[in-house]
Design a protein around this motif. Structure first.
Motif, PDB file in Angstrom:
ATOM      1  N   VAL B 149     -29.591  16.018 -16.752  1.00 24.75           N
ATOM      2  CA  VAL B 149     -28.342  15.244 -17.022  1.00 24.75           C
ATOM      3  C   VAL B 149     -27.971  15.847 -15.022  1.00 24.75           C
ATOM      4  CG1 VAL B 149     -26.081  16.733 -16.720  1.00 24.75           C
ATOM      5  CG2 VAL B 149     -27.806  16.842 -19.380  1.00 24.75           C
ATOM      6  N   ASP B 153     -26.717  11.935 -13.320  1.00 23.32           N
ATOM      7  CA  ASP B 153     -25.263  11.788 -12.464  1.00 23.32           C
ATOM      8  C   ASP B 153     -26.124  11.749 -11.149  1.00 23.32           C
ATOM      9  OD1 ASP B 153     -23.117  13.565 -12.360  1.00 23.32           O
ATOM     10  OD2 ASP B 153     -23.989  13.960 -10.542  1.00 23.32           O
ATOM     11  N   LEU B 192     -27.422  22.761 -24.970  1.00 22.40           N
ATOM     12  CA  LEU B 192     -26.302  22.372 -24.710  1.00 22.40           C
ATOM     13  C   LEU B 192     -25.686  21.004 -25.434  1.00 22.40           C
ATOM     14  CD1 LEU B 192     -27.563  20.915 -21.144  1.00 22.40           C
ATOM     15  CD2 LEU B 192     -25.556  22.205 -21.261  1.00 22.40           C
ATOM     16  N   ASP B 196     -20.493  19.627 -23.645  1.00 20.17           N
ATOM     17  CA  ASP B 196     -20.701  20.151 -22.539  1.00 20.17           C
ATOM     18  C   ASP B 196     -22.119  18.897 -21.823  1.00 20.17           C
ATOM     19  OD1 ASP B 196     -20.470  22.511 -23.212  1.00 20.17           O
ATOM     20  OD2 ASP B 196     -22.890  22.907 -23.661  1.00 20.17           O
ATOM     21  N   GLU B 199     -18.237  16.204 -20.880  1.00 24.25           N
ATOM     22  CA  GLU B 199     -17.607  16.508 -19.786  1.00 24.25           C
ATOM     23  C   GLU B 199     -18.454  16.562 -18.393  1.00 24.25           C
ATOM     24  OE1 GLU B 199     -15.560  21.228 -20.562  1.00 24.25           O
ATOM     25  OE2 GLU B 199     -15.619  21.005 -18.030  1.00 24.25           O
ATOM     26  N   ILE B 200     -19.686  16.942 -18.330  1.00 26.92           N
ATOM     27  CA  ILE B 200     -20.432  17.158 -17.224  1.00 26.92           C
ATOM     28  C   ILE B 200     -21.242  15.394 -16.435  1.00 26.92           C
ATOM     29  CG2 ILE B 200     -22.342  17.987 -16.156  1.00 26.92           C
ATOM     30  CD1 ILE B 200     -22.859  20.407 -17.864  1.00 26.92           C
ATOM     31  N   LEU B 201     -21.073  14.490 -17.328  1.00 22.92           N
ATOM     32  CA  LEU B 201     -21.091  13.308 -16.430  1.00 22.92           C
ATOM     33  C   LEU B 201     -20.329  12.400 -16.515  1.00 22.92           C
ATOM     34  CD1 LEU B 201     -24.437  13.158 -18.293  1.00 22.92           C
ATOM     35  CD2 LEU B 201     -24.038  13.755 -15.607  1.00 22.92           C
TER      36      LEU B 201
END
Lengths: 88, 271
Positions: B149, B153, B192, B196, B199-201
């Protein structure tokens, strides 16, 4: 393994999520700053210097990266005409 | 109108090559002409995953350098007739790829094919930036795991700054493909979950590929999972992702191979 140890072992995903959120917020900031801010600072300085004399140390460029929009803050300090005349 | 897609990830081993092969085959099975291009110069593997390793004569470097024609290097798939492979070189390194040469080859591929899928090497260096350089859109392959992840990013940042589209001030469409997903482990909080990662990426999801033994079997056989096990959960997930790539709106589900109790009792295969 105790009951709590068992629970802790099970729920590692929330820990991963939180670590990533904190880390990536930081990394996005430094990576974008290292590139973009340096370029912006240099180019803005060049443009402003054509019209007024600017001390490179008195130029501050900040980027604040938000979820939807980011803001660019440029703070340039230069001596005003009166001060220049007094020096001259 | 040809579409050039880069399949990228930053991290190695997350399933870029497998996904390129599976998506390429799924797109070609709809009748569209597709070429899968291996950009991993020096460490080529797309030929192996496609089962064409013994048919490679010329490669991307030869075409980029102009020593041979594009048509001489293209390898036509023996199973799906609209599917082609442009292999990477195994003996040269990424420095043999010139920026102008790559631009010219991508331009030629655009004229010949409906879809050009570029399999990026891992990392964020020259090979990876050249693979994404001329893309119209990107597929970011991510595993639900912290290092994957994080690297995704980073790659998203490069897609938004180092590509031709980004430099022209245009938006680079990005699609997230989550591979090796284990819904059970995610539900138990051991992995994850989809929310999750999204939302993070914060890029849109194009597919969820479940962890599946059929994927390893497919690479063992040298046949993309969408050809070798068409009915498997992984293949159905890739087929759905390919249709979404074409613009279809399909409900996002996680295909499963698990048989329900009734199906097990009656010996039927779960659809």
């Amino acid at each position: 393994m105790s009951f709590f140890g068992f629970m802790r072992r099970r729920n590692s995903a929330p820990v991963a999520r939180e670590r990533l959120q904190i880390l990536l917020e930081y990394e996005r900031r430094i990576i974008s700053q290292s590139d973009l801010v340096a370029v912006l600072r240099q180019e803005i300085l060049a443009v402003v210097s054509r019209h007024v004399s600017v001390d490179p140390d008195k130029v501050q460029v900040k980027v604040d990266r938000g979820a939807k929009v980011s803001t660019l803050e440029v703070d340039i300090e230069f001596p005003n005409a009166g001060a220049n005349a007094a020096h001259a | 109108m040809a579409k050039v897609i880069v399949v990228t990830s930053g991290k190695g081993g997350v399933g870029k090559t497998t996904s390129t092969a599976a998506l390429g085959a799924a797109l070609a099975q709809t009748g569209k002409s597709v070429v899968v291009v291996d950009f991993d110069v020096g460490l080529r593997n797309l030929d192996l995953v496609m089962g064409a390793e013994r048919r490679v004569v010329y490669d991307l470097i030869n075409v980029v350098q102009g020593t041979i024609k594009l048509s001489q290097a293209l390898i036509r798939d023996k199973r799906v007739e609209t599917l082609y492979l442009l292999p990477a070189s195994q003996t040269r390194d990424k420095d043999a790829l010139t920026e102008d040469g790559v631009a010219r080859v991508i331009g030629e591929l655009r004229e010949k094919f409906d879809w050009v899928l570029c399999d990026s090497p891992a990392g964020i260096e020259r090979g990876a930036t050249l693979a994404m350089r001329h893309a119209d859109a990107a597929i970011i392959v991510t595993n639900p795991e912290v290092s994957s992840v994080r690297d995704s990013d980073r790659i998203i940042g490069l897609l938004d700054s180092k590509t031709e589209k980004a430099e022209k001030g245009e938006n680079m469409p990005k699609h997230l493909l989550i591979a090796r997903y284990d819904a059970g482990r995610a539900a138990r909080g051991e992995m994850l979950n989809i929310e999750d990662v999204l939302e993070i990426l914060s890029i849109p999801l194009i597919g969820i590929i479940p962890e599946s033994e059929d994927v390893l079997r497919a690479s063992n056989l040298g046949s993309p999972v969408t050809i070798s096990s068409v009915q498997s959960a992984a293949a159905r997930a890739y087929q759905a992702a390919a249709r979404r790539l074409c613009g279809e709106e399909i409900e996002m589900t996680i295909p499963s191979d698990r048989k329900g109790l009734l199906n097990r009792l009656f010996g039927r295969r779960a659809a």
